[in-house]
Design an enzyme around this catalytic site. Structure first.
Site, PDB file in Angstrom:
ATOM      1  N   LYS A 129       0.988  -5.807  -2.833  1.00 59.62           N
ATOM      2  CA  LYS A 129       1.892  -5.627  -3.975  1.00 59.62           C
ATOM      3  C   LYS A 129       3.327  -6.095  -3.699  1.00 59.62           C
ATOM      4  CE  LYS A 129      -0.415  -1.787  -6.297  1.00 59.62           C
ATOM      5  NZ  LYS A 129      -0.203  -0.528  -7.006  1.00 59.62           N
ATOM      6  N   ASP A 178       2.528  -0.250 -13.142  1.00 61.39           N
ATOM      7  CA  ASP A 178       2.362   1.106 -12.599  1.00 61.39           C
ATOM      8  C   ASP A 178       3.420   2.047 -13.175  1.00 61.39           C
ATOM      9  OD1 ASP A 178       0.161   0.561 -10.952  1.00 61.39           O
ATOM     10  OD2 ASP A 178       1.434  -0.090  -9.299  1.00 61.39           O
TER      11      ASP A 178
END
Ligand code: ATR
Length: 290
Positions: free
Chosen positions: A71, A107
């Protein structure tokens, strides 16, 4: 599902990837949306991550999710990243916009949506306590700091220096400074009861370590709190069980997973993705729904 020469390809890259639930929820949503697309997992090993990102355009892949351990690393291989992705320092969604790759972070949106829908929090409480200072904590702390109504965000972590580092970095990008604290009994006893929202972002309590909680004493929780765990396996962690036993409203990690996924699919398709369908697919997988 019929795959043809016109089928759009979406997917997820990570290592390991065998246990990902994303193909399940995305393909269910794709079916319900009636679009000609498929979502597949790609297990990319570390030496190949840069090549894999460059190949998104070569293969005409329309969008990818990014999971552990990439990520943070992928940001440097992308032409553009959104403000939220840069601020959090993590990309979980890549959009192939006419051969230009854009990194985004859904997220943060997933966290906000699960608190709104499952926790009943349209506005956040003034005092928030976040447990953990790793990658997952960054998005959660960022989301809290960006809310005008939030006055104080305390970050409690086993390794105090990491809480300090996170607080310092996020204060530069948000203009608000979180308070770093060590994860000792005394701190937890003082900070947790004073918080209207308590979030666990540590891996403590995750399968197979299900008998542990980052907050061992249930008495610090009370009925005027929303308590959220981003862990979804098990669905109800010991942390959430303890909080529920004191009357707190609890929110598990499965909804956050569904909302972040729905947001990614919406960004790739330009259509509203059915988050409820995605959440149902996940619940079925965990034996909660038929
Ligand atoms: P993620 O990207 O999932 O957040 P991470 O960056 O490795 O993963 O962060 C894991 C978090 O869980 C950290 O806050 C870590 O605390 P440390 O910074 O002290 O390592 C926390 N954590 C993991 N195992 C823990 C344990 N047994 N007790 C307390 N905290 C723990």
């Amino acid at each position: 599902m019929i795959i043809s020469g016109k089928t759009s390809v979406f997917g997820v890259i990570g290592d390991p990837i065998a246990h990902t639930l994303s193909p399940l929820m995305h393909n269910r949503a794709i079916e319900v949306m009636g679009i000609d697309a498929v979502y597949v997992p790609f297990n990319v090993k570390p030496p190949f991550i840069e090549d894999a990102i460059k190949s998104i355009v070569s293969f005409g892949i329309k969008g990818l999710n990014v999971t552990v351990p990439y990520k943070t690393e992928v940001i440097k291989y992308l032409e553009n990243s959104t403000k939220v992705a840069v601020a959090v320092g993590a990309v979980n969604t890549i959009i192939n916009n006419n051969c230009i790759l854009i990194g985004d972070n859904t997220d943060v949106y997933g966290f906000e949506m699960c608190l709104e829908k499952d926790g009943g929090l349209e506005t956040f409480p003034e005092r928030i306590c976040i447990l953990g200072a790793g990658g997952a904590a960054r998005g959660v702390v960022y989301a809290c700091l960006m809310r005008e109504e939030v006055k104080e965000v305390t970050v409690i972590n086993r390794t105090f220096s990491k809480a300090e580092k996170l607080a310092d970095e996020l204060s530069h990008v948000t203009g608000k400074t979180p308070v770093p604290m060590p994860a000792d009994e005394e701190t937890i006893k003082k900070i947790v009861p004073a918080a209207g929202l308590v979030v666990n972002t540590t891996s403590v309590g995750m399968h197979p370590d299900i008998e542990h909680s980052p907050v061992p004493d249930p008495n610090v929780f009370h009925e005027n709190q929303v308590v959220c765990d981003i862990i979804y396996n098990p669905l109800e962690t010991k942390f959430l069980r303890n909080a529920a036993s004191q009357g707190a409203k609890t929110v598990g990690g499965l909804a956050m997973l569904a909302y972040q996924g729905a947001r990614s699919l919406s960004l790739w398709t330009g259509m509203e993705a059915p988050a409820d369908v995605m959440l149902d697919a996940l619940k079925e997988k965990f034996g909660l729904k038929k």
